[in-house]
Design an enzyme around this catalytic site. Structure first.
Site, PDB file in Angstrom:
ATOM      1  N   ASN A 128       0.891  -1.162  -0.209  1.00 45.04           N
ATOM      2  CA  ASN A 128       0.002   0.008   0.101  1.00 45.04           C
ATOM      3  C   ASN A 128       0.962   1.145  -0.010  1.00 45.04           C
ATOM      4  OD1 ASN A 128      -1.736   1.971   0.492  1.00 45.04           O
ATOM      5  ND2 ASN A 128      -2.332   1.415   2.672  1.00 45.04           N
ATOM      6  N   TRP A 129       1.015   1.893  -1.145  1.00 45.82           N
ATOM      7  CA  TRP A 129       1.517   3.059  -1.215  1.00 45.82           C
ATOM      8  C   TRP A 129       1.427   4.297  -0.636  1.00 45.82           C
ATOM      9  CZ3 TRP A 129       4.856   3.324  -6.472  1.00 45.82           C
ATOM     10  CH2 TRP A 129       5.811   2.406  -6.783  1.00 45.82           C
ATOM     11  N   LYS A 130       0.020   4.296  -0.016  1.00 41.50           N
ATOM     12  CA  LYS A 130      -0.587   5.407   0.353  1.00 41.50           C
ATOM     13  C   LYS A 130      -0.310   6.585  -0.535  1.00 41.50           C
ATOM     14  CE  LYS A 130       0.200   3.217   4.628  1.00 41.50           C
ATOM     15  NZ  LYS A 130       0.129   3.514   6.283  1.00 41.50           N
ATOM     16  N   HIS A 183      -9.564   1.335   4.623  1.00 42.32           N
ATOM     17  CA  HIS A 183      -8.265   1.256   5.497  1.00 42.32           C
ATOM     18  C   HIS A 183      -8.335   2.375   6.608  1.00 42.32           C
ATOM     19  CE1 HIS A 183      -4.281   2.405   6.333  1.00 42.32           C
ATOM     20  NE2 HIS A 183      -3.780   1.500   5.571  1.00 42.32           N
ATOM     21  N   GLU A 239      -6.905   4.628   7.751  1.00 43.42           N
ATOM     22  CA  GLU A 239      -6.525   6.306   7.187  1.00 43.42           C
ATOM     23  C   GLU A 239      -7.818   6.670   6.842  1.00 43.42           C
ATOM     24  OE1 GLU A 239      -2.876   5.681   5.390  1.00 43.42           O
ATOM     25  OE2 GLU A 239      -1.968   4.856   7.406  1.00 43.42           O
ATOM     26  N   GLU A 291      -6.092  -4.882  10.584  1.00 42.25           N
ATOM     27  CA  GLU A 291      -5.076  -3.755  10.693  1.00 42.25           C
ATOM     28  C   GLU A 291      -5.067  -3.236  12.153  1.00 42.25           C
ATOM     29  OE1 GLU A 291      -3.292  -2.662   6.890  1.00 42.25           O
ATOM     30  OE2 GLU A 291      -4.871  -1.230   7.343  1.00 42.25           O
ATOM     31  N   GLY A 296       2.013   2.120  10.849  1.00 41.80           N
ATOM     32  CA  GLY A 296       2.860   3.394  10.695  1.00 41.80           C
ATOM     33  C   GLY A 296       3.541   3.854  11.917  1.00 41.80           C
ATOM     34  N   SER A 352       3.018  -2.202  10.467  1.00 34.06           N
ATOM     35  CA  SER A 352       4.439  -2.373  10.630  1.00 34.06           C
ATOM     36  C   SER A 352       4.991  -3.720  10.416  1.00 34.06           C
ATOM     37  CB  SER A 352       4.649  -1.861  12.159  1.00 34.06           C
ATOM     38  OG  SER A 352       4.219  -0.825  12.611  1.00 34.06           O
ATOM     39  N   GLY A 390       2.660  -1.284   4.320  1.00 37.65           N
ATOM     40  CA  GLY A 390       2.653   0.017   4.027  1.00 37.65           C
ATOM     41  C   GLY A 390       4.282   0.597   3.597  1.00 37.65           C
ATOM     42  N   GLY A 391       4.778   1.350   4.728  1.00 40.52           N
ATOM     43  CA  GLY A 391       5.973   1.941   4.439  1.00 40.52           C
ATOM     44  C   GLY A 391       7.020   1.050   3.785  1.00 40.52           C
TER      45      GLY A 391
HETATM   46  P1  PGA Z   1       2.539   0.312   7.748  1.00 38.77           P
HETATM   47  O1  PGA Z   1       1.151   0.580   7.039  1.00 38.77           O
HETATM   48  O2  PGA Z   1       3.047  -1.025   7.373  1.00 38.77           O
HETATM   49  O3  PGA Z   1       3.321   1.575   7.263  1.00 38.77           O
HETATM   50  O4  PGA Z   1       2.418   0.191   9.248  1.00 38.77           O
HETATM   51  C1  PGA Z   1       0.159  -0.616   7.000  1.00 38.77           C
HETATM   52  C2  PGA Z   1      -1.109  -0.300   6.246  1.00 38.77           C
HETATM   53  O5  PGA Z   1      -1.394   0.939   6.481  1.00 38.77           O
HETATM   54  O6  PGA Z   1      -1.353  -0.768   5.353  1.00 38.77           O
END
Ligand code: PGA
Length: 235
Positions: free
Chosen positions: A7-9, A85, A87, A155, A161, A197, A218-219
């Site tokens: 997930n590149w956000k 998600h 966010e 999640e 994050g 994470s 994510g990251g």
């Molecule tokens: P993260 O994000 O791996 O940076 O914690 C996970 C996500 O938002 O799907």
């Protein structure tokens, strides 16, 4: 075989995506890899990587300035989308009912929805983890869902994050709740991913936990040197 979703956000460039798709094309893996990118970078994927969006509108079409429909995402070549998600739940006040509408439209337009559920720190501290996860699954899965025709991602919102990883027991417990609820609903074939994470250092351990069918990253999905070792950490 595991499912690994990046997930590149709100990050990345078309050039970075070209580079990542090229690198993934050279991998020999049994795992299924998806990459959820910003709308402007959507395109068709290939056997090595399916390309997805990070959300779709809860509306079909019409006067909704700034929205992108599931139909548009599919027309751009994508085959999958995240919905719900954390966010989006936080920044757009998405409820389970909104998430179910988004997921329903994704399915209607032949996109595979990855429905995200999970509890906040306050909810966990208040002893509401079980309830939030159960309601998240029951209320966010749309009426047109079929067995195996969608994915659930657990999640824990307090860990996303944040560089915090829950314990194996916490992950196993949450996934067991989700598996039991899905079984009750008649969705035994639905894969359950863990997200928050995930790095190459913990991915194999996490994917070794019962009822964990893959990870949402994510990251660590933004750089090929971080993402590829996660894909290669499991068979
Ligand atoms: P993260 O994000 O791996 O940076 O914690 C996970 C996500 O938002 O799907």
């Amino acid at each position: 075989m595991k499912i690994i979703v990046g997930n590149w956000k709100m990050n990345g460039t078309p050039e970075l995506l070209d580079e990542m798709i090229g690198a993934l094309g050279e991998l020999h893996t049994e795992n299924r890899v998806f990459l959820c990118v910003p709308y402007t970078m959507l395109r068709s994927g290939n056997v090595a990587v399916m390309i997805g969006a990070q959300n779709v509108s809860k509306y079909d079409s019409g006067a909704h300035t700034g929205e992108i429909s599931a139909e548009m995402v599919a027309a751009a070549g994508a085959s999958v989308t995240l919905v719900g998600h954390s966010e989006c739940r936080k920044e757009q006040q998405d409820t389970n009912a909104d998430v179910a509408k988004r997921a329903g439209l994704a399915i209607k337009n032949n996109l595979l929805p990855i429905i995200c559920v999970g509890e906040t720190a306050e909810e966990r501290d208040a002893g509401l983890t079980y309830k939030i996860i159960e309601q998240g699954v029951r209320e966010s899965v749309p009426a047109n869902a079929s067995n195996g025709g969608f994915i659930i991602a657990y999640e824990p919102r307090w860990a996303i994050g944040a560089g915090i990883t829950p314990t194996k027991e916490q992950i196993a417990e949450a996934h067991k709740i989700i598996r039991d609820v899905l079984n009750e609903m008649g969705f035994e074939e639905t894969p359950i991913l863990y997200g928050a994470s995930v790095t190459a250092a913990n991915s194999a351990d996490i994917m070794g936990i019962e009822n964990v069918d893959g990870v949402l990253v994510g990251g660590a999905s933004l750089k090929k040197d971080d993402f590829i070792p996660i894909i290669q950490s499991v068979k």
